[in-house]
Design an enzyme around this catalytic site. Structure first.
Site, PDB file in Angstrom:
ATOM      1  CD  GLU A 145       7.468  76.692 -33.206  1.00 23.34           C
ATOM      2  OE1 GLU A 145       7.118  77.302 -32.157  1.00 23.34           O
ATOM      3  OE2 GLU A 145       6.859  76.795 -34.282  1.00 23.34           O
ATOM      4  CB  SER A 161     -30.438  21.772 -32.806  1.00 25.60           C
ATOM      5  OG  SER A 161     -31.815  21.524 -32.960  1.00 25.60           O
TER       6      SER A 161
END
Length: 810
Positions: free
Chosen positions: A98, A484
């Site tokens: 770069e 239940s």
């Protein structure tokens, strides 16, 4: 010396003077232009000193109990690192590719600008000449020049960028500038956000940036130019080409590595970790509960931008087991009840070419047990007995009759060419699927919650079959009739009021007046049979409905509701007789939390998911500790645990006895089989499972708590037991408090009693507290069938709400 020679000297001197003056004029003009530009833009330049407190958007991370990341929230997925935390290979790769003159220039590279200008003139294309410092200036200070994610190419922006770059070089060191750059750049790809080298390193290689090898560093550096095109997840061939043909040669040319090292690194494959499906794939419902809390407490900006560190209670091992148990359980139910519904998609109908079709899932590794898409490449003609053929990635294989047996139809009636179907990989051969079985996405939903008994920490949570399909959390947001699973609350009140496991309750036909203009309330057992006189233990183990209603009458609905409140259940339950059978509604996490009091000596710990929240500097913003609520006495809790162990050993949950572990729990089934429950525990953890549809409709005949919910619970507990048993020689035990008396009954069974309530040799019971004066009961066809002992007054209406039938029980 000739005249010609003598006369040339004044000419050359004049030319030199002219050239000098021209150059000075040009330099003055350039200086004037630069001065003018500085003057023109000086009042509108950003404050470079703002970088002294550099705090870019970072990731809020959710951590499991062992520190593993289970969720992330961010606008930009970024993890900040210091210069020394970046691999030297990666630093060199970025600089070489770069900005090779990074260590020498003053923010601008005059040589690069000149070379680029010549290339622009010769090719007619505009190439970039920005240094790393200029890119930092652009990324951090000139975002206003960005349009649709791209910086505009304008002289004004270039001038500002150059000025800011020079100022950055004056204020910060090269190390600091590079660190800004390494933390700021985008290195991800569409769908895979990764800002900064640390996030990219973890995304692509699953390791910190400091640990990257040469070839891995060059792979990441190859992404910098165009992440959307060069990410190895998007285009691995282009990434590898740039790595091998540009990044590594540039590193060698700049002397960072040798030519031999470059060749050796270029020969290596892209050893990437699998692309992540989602940062919250492990526990999406759990993570969403945390996210909602954080956003409400700290706001969206802080949640998504400020990098909070969130310590949670999740156990990764248990969560993985929960995911698998729920998915497999719901698929079993769906295949059992629905049959094969056909392919949801046909690639030929979508206009795709059969040979060219690729499913995204095929890009990731596959293992036995994975459910993956497959495309039908051969569909047998009508009445043919030939097997269909399918393709998974580049591998073709037959779909054998045994793989589709559950569909109960031949392949010729099931598939069309181009159908995209789901299959489970049963075996692999050299990494490729060898045998598979037909699957389909279930319509039924389910949820699971696991809570630590001693702390209340939520260890696992599944809120539905698929978070992508529905974000509604059925573990926390859905309130369903309990069936239940409410009976243990009734019997807890009974034990506290002096009943024992051997107390006798009537299991006989009975009828109650429900009120004016309403049919009578006639409770029924699930099997529509009656056993006459039964013990409390048998009534609970076999989930008999009529004895539970009789126990409720003896105690009083209001008293039972007060016990429900102690267990943390909702306070708005109506005091009807059907309460005994679970007509009231509660969430799965509430019912599971209630049951956790039984193995924890009657103490219920408030469930919580969040241990602590810290900011990016490590300051603790929020902290949660276990919070206890005494629900019932320890002796009552132990007796109830003993009763619920019987449900597993001999009752409706007997299939769980095969786990050979100290377990207790209760099944629950709502009328018409609309909801199936099982909530159970061992000495350390309580786990609740619910199965049903979002809209209230039947699961199907025979789909009870024992057949639909319990198998999911068993699968989860099996994984839990395997992990726990590997770290200890003996299983944990339910500890009895000191005032529990164990008595061997005539049947040979040893029963637990609160001391003073156990049967004596003459059949009398010592110390049995009175239940209170007799109470007027609701009218019955035969009052003698109730056979109530002295009972507390029945408070509140006994009538059922209109349109609310009693649950079926079981």
């Amino acid at each position: 010396m000739t005249a010609r020679t003598r006369s040339s000297r004044p000419a050359r001197g004049a030319f030199a003077r002219w050239a000098t003056v021209t150059i000075l004029v040009l330099l003055a003009a350039v200086a004037g232009a630069v001065t003018g530009a500085l003057f023109a833009f000086s009042e509108d330049l950003p404050e470079i000193s703002a970088l002294d407190n550099y705090q870019p958007n970072t990731i809020t991370r959710l951590l499991a109990g062992d520190g593993q990341v289970i969720g992330e929230f961010a606008v930009e997925r970024r993890l900040l690192v210091d210069y020394d935390d970046i691999s030297p290979y990666l630093r060199d790769a970025i600089i070489a590719s770069e900005d090779a003159d990074f260590e020498q220039h003053f923010g601008l590279s005059i040589s690069r600008i000149a070379i680029t200008a010549v290339k622009d003139l010769l090719t007619g294309q505009r190439a970039g000449a920005s240094t790393i410092t200029q890119q930092v200036a652009r990324l951090l200070f000139l975002s206003r020049y960005m349009r649709d994610g791209v910086f505009e190419r304008s002289l004004e922006r270039k001038i500002r960028e150059a000025i800011v770059a020079i100022q950055l070089e004056k204020r910060y060191t090269k190390r600091e500038i590079f660190t800004f750059y390494a933390n700021q750049i985008n290195l991800g790809a569409p769908g895979y956000g990764a800002y900064g080298v640390e996030a990219a390193s973890r995304l692509y290689f699953g390791k910190p940036a400091r640990d990257l090898s040469l070839d891995e560093a060059a792979t990441i550096a190859a992404v910098v130019q165009t992440p959307s095109r060069l990410s190895p997840f998007v285009n691995p061939d282009s990434n590898r080409a740039r790595r091998n043909n540009y990044v590594l040669p540039r590193m060698a040319a700049e002397g960072f590595i040798t030519q031999e090292e470059a060749r050796e690194a270029a020969s290596r494959p892209l050893a990437l970790q699998p692309a992540p499906v989602s940062s919250r794939a492990l526990a999406p419902y759990f993570a969403e509960e945390i996210r909602k809390h954080l956003e409400a407490e700290y706001g969206a900006d802080r949640l998504y931008q400020s990098g909070l560190q969130v310590q949670t209670t999740l156990d990764v091992r248990l969560q993985t087991a929960a995911n698998l148990a729920v998915e497999r359980g719901l698929r079993r139910i769906d295949k059992r009840r629905s049959g094969y519904r056909g392919a949801e998609r046909n690639v030929l109908a979508d206009g795709a070419a059969l040979d060219a079709f690729r499913a995204e899932r095929w890009n990731r590794p596959m293992a036995a047990g994975d459910i993956v898409p497959a495309v039908v490449t051969f569909a047998p003609p009508p009445d043919s007995r030939e097997p269909a053929r399918i393709r998974i990635a580049d591998h073709e294989l037959p779909l054998l009759p045994s793989a589709i047996a559950w569909a109960r139809r031949p392949a010729s009636a099931l598939f069309k060419l181009g159908d995209l179907i789901d299959v489970e990989i049963r075996t692999l051969d050299d990494g490729q699927p060898a045998t598979v079985a037909l699957e389909q996405t279930p319509l039924v939903e389910g949820a699971l919650v696991a809570i630590d008994n001693r702390t209340g920490e939520v260890r696992a949570m599944v809120g539905g079959f698929s978070f992508a399909r529905s974000k509604f959390n059925r573990a926390t947001q859905a309130r369903r009739q309990m069936g239940s699973t409410f009976k243990p609350i009734v019997y807890t009140a009974a034990i506290d009021r002096g009943m024992t496991p051997v107390s006798i309750l009537a299991d006989q036909p009975i009828e109650y007046e429900a009120g004016p203009n309403q049919p009578p309330y006639i409770p029924q057992n699930y099997d529509r049979l009656f056993e006459g006189q039964v013990t409390l233990r048998r009534a609970l183990e076999q989930s008999r409905n009529i004895p539970a209603v009789n126990a409720l009458i003896q105690i009083g609905p209001s008293d039972v509701l007060s016990y429900a409140g102690r267990f943390g259940l909702p306070s708005d339950m109506p005091p009807y007789l059907s309460l005994a059978l679970g007509s009231a509604e509660a969430s799965l996490i509430d019912v599971t939390s209630a049951y956790s009091a039984f193995p924890n000596h009657g103490v219920r710990m408030e469930p919580f998911l969040l241990r602590s929240v810290s900011d990016r500097e490590g300051n603790v913003l929020e902290e949660h500790r276990p919070s206890s609520r005494e629900a019932i006495r320890a002796d009552t809790a132990y007796v109830m645990t003993s009763l619920l162990r019987g449900v597993v050993q001999r009752g409706t949950a007997a299939s769980a006895a095969s786990l050979d572990w100290p377990l207790a729990g209760k099944t629950g089934t709502v009328d018409d089989n609309t909801d199936a429950w099982f909530v159970g525990f061992d000495p350390e953890i309580t786990v609740g499972v619910w199965v049903g549809h979002d809209e209230k409709k039947p699961l199907g005949n025979g789909e009870t708590g024992a057949s639909a919910a319990l198998p999911i619970w068993i699968d989860f507990m099996r994984a839990h037991i395997e992990a726990v048993s590997g770290s200890r020689s003996e299983p944990p035990q339910f500890e009895a408090p000191g005032n529990i008396a164990f008595v061997t009954l005539e049947s040979g069974m040893t029963e637990a009693f609160i001391n003073g309530t156990q049967p004596q040799a003459d059949g009398e019971v010592l110390g049995l507290p009175p239940l209170g004066p007799p109470a007027p009961a609701a009218p019955a066809q035969d009052p003698s069938l109730l056979q109530p002992p002295a009972a507390a007054p029945v408070q509140g209406p006994l009538a059922l709400p209109v349109g609310q039938p009693p649950p079926a029980g079981l």
